[in-house]
Design a protein around this motif. Structure first.
Motif, PDB file in Angstrom:
ATOM      1  N   LYS A 155       0.841  -1.206   0.000  1.00 27.59           N
ATOM      2  CA  LYS A 155       0.000   0.000   0.000  1.00 27.59           C
ATOM      3  C   LYS A 155       0.871   1.249   0.000  1.00 27.59           C
ATOM      4  CE  LYS A 155      -4.039  -2.074   2.179  1.00 27.59           C
ATOM      5  NZ  LYS A 155      -4.825  -2.221   3.396  1.00 27.59           N
ATOM      6  N   HIS A 156       1.926   1.235   0.797  1.00 21.49           N
ATOM      7  CA  HIS A 156       2.850   2.365   0.875  1.00 21.49           C
ATOM      8  C   HIS A 156       3.493   2.609  -0.490  1.00 21.49           C
ATOM      9  CE1 HIS A 156       6.575   4.538   1.712  1.00 21.49           C
ATOM     10  NE2 HIS A 156       6.028   4.952   2.838  1.00 21.49           N
ATOM     11  N   LYS A 157       3.896   1.549  -1.171  1.00 21.01           N
ATOM     12  CA  LYS A 157       4.518   1.657  -2.491  1.00 21.01           C
ATOM     13  C   LYS A 157       3.544   2.270  -3.502  1.00 21.01           C
ATOM     14  CE  LYS A 157       5.897  -2.062  -4.789  1.00 21.01           C
ATOM     15  NZ  LYS A 157       6.651  -3.293  -5.113  1.00 21.01           N
ATOM     16  N   LYS A 158       2.269   1.862  -3.459  1.00 18.45           N
ATOM     17  CA  LYS A 158       1.257   2.415  -4.367  1.00 18.45           C
ATOM     18  C   LYS A 158       1.026   3.899  -4.101  1.00 18.45           C
ATOM     19  CE  LYS A 158      -1.173  -1.846  -5.393  1.00 18.45           C
ATOM     20  NZ  LYS A 158      -2.339  -2.679  -5.185  1.00 18.45           N
ATOM     21  N   VAL A 159       1.019   4.302  -2.841  1.00 20.46           N
ATOM     22  CA  VAL A 159       0.849   5.711  -2.486  1.00 20.46           C
ATOM     23  C   VAL A 159       2.038   6.519  -3.017  1.00 20.46           C
ATOM     24  CG1 VAL A 159       0.798   7.358  -0.563  1.00 20.46           C
ATOM     25  CG2 VAL A 159      -0.659   5.335  -0.504  1.00 20.46           C
ATOM     26  N   GLU A 160       3.256   5.991  -2.863  1.00 14.80           N
ATOM     27  CA  GLU A 160       4.436   6.686  -3.381  1.00 14.80           C
ATOM     28  C   GLU A 160       4.349   6.857  -4.899  1.00 14.80           C
ATOM     29  OE1 GLU A 160       7.739   4.338  -1.961  1.00 14.80           O
ATOM     30  OE2 GLU A 160       8.112   5.749  -0.327  1.00 14.80           O
ATOM     31  N   GLN A 161       3.917   5.822  -5.617  1.00 13.79           N
ATOM     32  CA  GLN A 161       3.768   5.900  -7.069  1.00 13.79           C
ATOM     33  C   GLN A 161       2.717   6.946  -7.449  1.00 13.79           C
ATOM     34  OE1 GLN A 161       2.861   1.833  -7.957  1.00 13.79           O
ATOM     35  NE2 GLN A 161       5.012   1.204  -8.069  1.00 13.79           N
ATOM     36  N   TYR A 162       1.636   7.011  -6.689  1.00 17.92           N
ATOM     37  CA  TYR A 162       0.577   7.985  -6.926  1.00 17.92           C
ATOM     38  C   TYR A 162       1.109   9.407  -6.732  1.00 17.92           C
ATOM     39  CZ  TYR A 162      -4.009  10.230  -6.628  1.00 17.92           C
ATOM     40  OH  TYR A 162      -5.089  11.044  -6.833  1.00 17.92           O
ATOM     41  N   ILE A 163       1.903   9.608  -5.690  1.00 20.68           N
ATOM     42  CA  ILE A 163       2.480  10.929  -5.413  1.00 20.68           C
ATOM     43  C   ILE A 163       3.405  11.349  -6.563  1.00 20.68           C
ATOM     44  CG2 ILE A 163       4.098  12.177  -3.904  1.00 20.68           C
ATOM     45  CD1 ILE A 163       2.802  10.620  -1.550  1.00 20.68           C
ATOM     46  N   VAL A 164       4.235  10.434  -7.048  1.00 28.49           N
ATOM     47  CA  VAL A 164       5.129  10.734  -8.170  1.00 28.49           C
ATOM     48  C   VAL A 164       4.306  11.123  -9.402  1.00 28.49           C
ATOM     49  CG1 VAL A 164       6.768   9.706  -9.801  1.00 28.49           C
ATOM     50  CG2 VAL A 164       7.054   9.351  -7.340  1.00 28.49           C
ATOM     51  N   ALA A 165       3.223  10.384  -9.669  1.00 23.94           N
ATOM     52  CA  ALA A 165       2.365  10.689 -10.821  1.00 23.94           C
ATOM     53  C   ALA A 165       1.718  12.062 -10.665  1.00 23.94           C
ATOM     54  CB  ALA A 165       1.300   9.602 -10.981  1.00 23.94           C
ATOM     55  N   GLU A 167       2.922  14.597  -8.925  1.00 27.75           N
ATOM     56  CA  GLU A 167       3.967  15.607  -9.081  1.00 27.75           C
ATOM     57  C   GLU A 167       4.254  15.861 -10.564  1.00 27.75           C
ATOM     58  OE1 GLU A 167       7.140  14.024  -6.679  1.00 27.75           O
ATOM     59  OE2 GLU A 167       6.436  15.081  -4.889  1.00 27.75           O
ATOM     60  N   LYS A 168       4.311  14.779 -11.358  1.00 31.97           N
ATOM     61  CA  LYS A 168       4.539  14.925 -12.800  1.00 31.97           C
ATOM     62  C   LYS A 168       3.395  15.699 -13.441  1.00 31.97           C
ATOM     63  CE  LYS A 168       7.384  10.855 -13.582  1.00 31.97           C
ATOM     64  NZ  LYS A 168       7.437   9.511 -14.183  1.00 31.97           N
ATOM     65  N   TYR A 169       2.171  15.376 -13.061  1.00 33.96           N
ATOM     66  CA  TYR A 169       0.991  16.054 -13.589  1.00 33.96           C
ATOM     67  C   TYR A 169       1.033  17.531 -13.213  1.00 33.96           C
ATOM     68  CZ  TYR A 169      -3.904  17.232 -14.355  1.00 33.96           C
ATOM     69  OH  TYR A 169      -5.058  17.822 -14.778  1.00 33.96           O
ATOM     70  N   ARG A 174       2.088  23.239 -14.612  1.00 33.74           N
ATOM     71  CA  ARG A 174       2.781  24.507 -14.367  1.00 33.74           C
ATOM     72  C   ARG A 174       3.514  24.969 -15.603  1.00 33.74           C
ATOM     73  NH1 ARG A 174       6.342  24.419  -9.242  1.00 33.74           N
ATOM     74  NH2 ARG A 174       6.661  26.544  -9.902  1.00 33.74           N
ATOM     75  N   LEU A 175       4.126  24.045 -16.329  1.00 30.01           N
ATOM     76  CA  LEU A 175       4.833  24.398 -17.554  1.00 30.01           C
ATOM     77  C   LEU A 175       3.879  24.983 -18.584  1.00 30.01           C
ATOM     78  CD1 LEU A 175       7.288  21.382 -17.876  1.00 30.01           C
ATOM     79  CD2 LEU A 175       7.852  23.705 -17.176  1.00 30.01           C
ATOM     80  N   ASP A 176       2.709  24.410 -18.706  1.00 25.36           N
ATOM     81  CA  ASP A 176       1.716  24.895 -19.664  1.00 25.36           C
ATOM     82  C   ASP A 176       1.261  26.305 -19.275  1.00 25.36           C
ATOM     83  OD1 ASP A 176       0.111  21.677 -20.196  1.00 25.36           O
ATOM     84  OD2 ASP A 176       1.875  22.593 -21.126  1.00 25.36           O
ATOM     85  N   ILE A 177       1.070  26.567 -17.997  1.00 29.18           N
ATOM     86  CA  ILE A 177       0.646  27.886 -17.522  1.00 29.18           C
ATOM     87  C   ILE A 177       1.726  28.918 -17.851  1.00 29.18           C
ATOM     88  CG2 ILE A 177       0.152  29.265 -15.461  1.00 29.18           C
ATOM     89  CD1 ILE A 177      -1.211  26.732 -14.308  1.00 29.18           C
ATOM     90  N   LYS A 178       2.997  28.573 -17.639  1.00 29.78           N
ATOM     91  CA  LYS A 178       4.085  29.492 -17.936  1.00 29.78           C
ATOM     92  C   LYS A 178       4.127  29.846 -19.419  1.00 29.78           C
ATOM     93  CE  LYS A 178       7.100  28.371 -14.078  1.00 29.78           C
ATOM     94  NZ  LYS A 178       8.351  27.785 -13.636  1.00 29.78           N
TER      95      LYS A 178
END
Length: 181
Positions: A155-165, A167-169, A174-178
């Protein structure tokens, strides 16, 4: 209890029973057995097995990388090979665990009377891992994790993967807004 003389195969079809299931033969590849109680079986070959309580396998589990075994209690067998195991209790093996993914909420014990071997794959135990030999001198990678519940770890590993996804999103947004400014 439900008694099956012989194998679980095309003759019997899949088994789903609320109590204990006793099978004198093998659960064949491509078939499944689900029991609310204990399961007693001679051998498992590439099958899906779910025991609400304990699973007792007289010979062993040959998974062919297709077996998925879920056990609410303890698993006791002679060997595990190329299988995926999710066990809430203890996994007790009298000979060897080879090229398998084994998750135990309690302990993984490979008895030292036989080979006492864990080689290849991943073994995770909520408490301890006991074996005479872990790993091999060849290039086979063997991973051992002990001291944390494998279910919580996943479960912890899945949460970490979700957080990384996320952050990428967020970064791509942010890049598009700039660019718009």
């Amino acid at each position: 209890s439900l008694h099956i003389l012989g194998n679980v195969d095309t003759r019997t079809g899949n088994i789903d029973f609320p109590g204990t299931v006793i099978i004198s033969g093998t659960i064949k590849e491509g078939f499944s057995v689900k029991a609310g109680g204990n399961i007693y079986v001679s051998n498992i070959e590439g099958a899906l097995v779910e025991a609400g309580k304990n699973l007792y396998v007289r010979r062993g589990i040959s998974g062919n990388y297709k077996s998925k075994i879920i056990v609410g209690g303890n698993l006791i067998t002679n060997f595990l090979e190329q299988a995926t195991i999710f066990c809430k209790g203890n996994v007790i093996v009298s000979n060897a665990i080879m090229h398998s993914v084994v998750n135990a909420g309690e302990n993984i014990v490979v008895l030292t009377g036989g080979k006492g071997l864990i080689v290849g794959g991943i073994v995770r135990a909520g408490k301890s891992v006991f074996a005479k030999i872990i790993g091999s001198k060849t290039a086979t990678v063997t991973t051992v994790e002990a001291g944390s519940d494998p279910e919580v770890f996943e479960k912890h590993k899945k949460v970490e993967q979700y957080i990384v996804a996320l952050e990428k999103y967020y970064q791509s947004g942010r890049l598009d807004i700039k660019r718009l400014l």
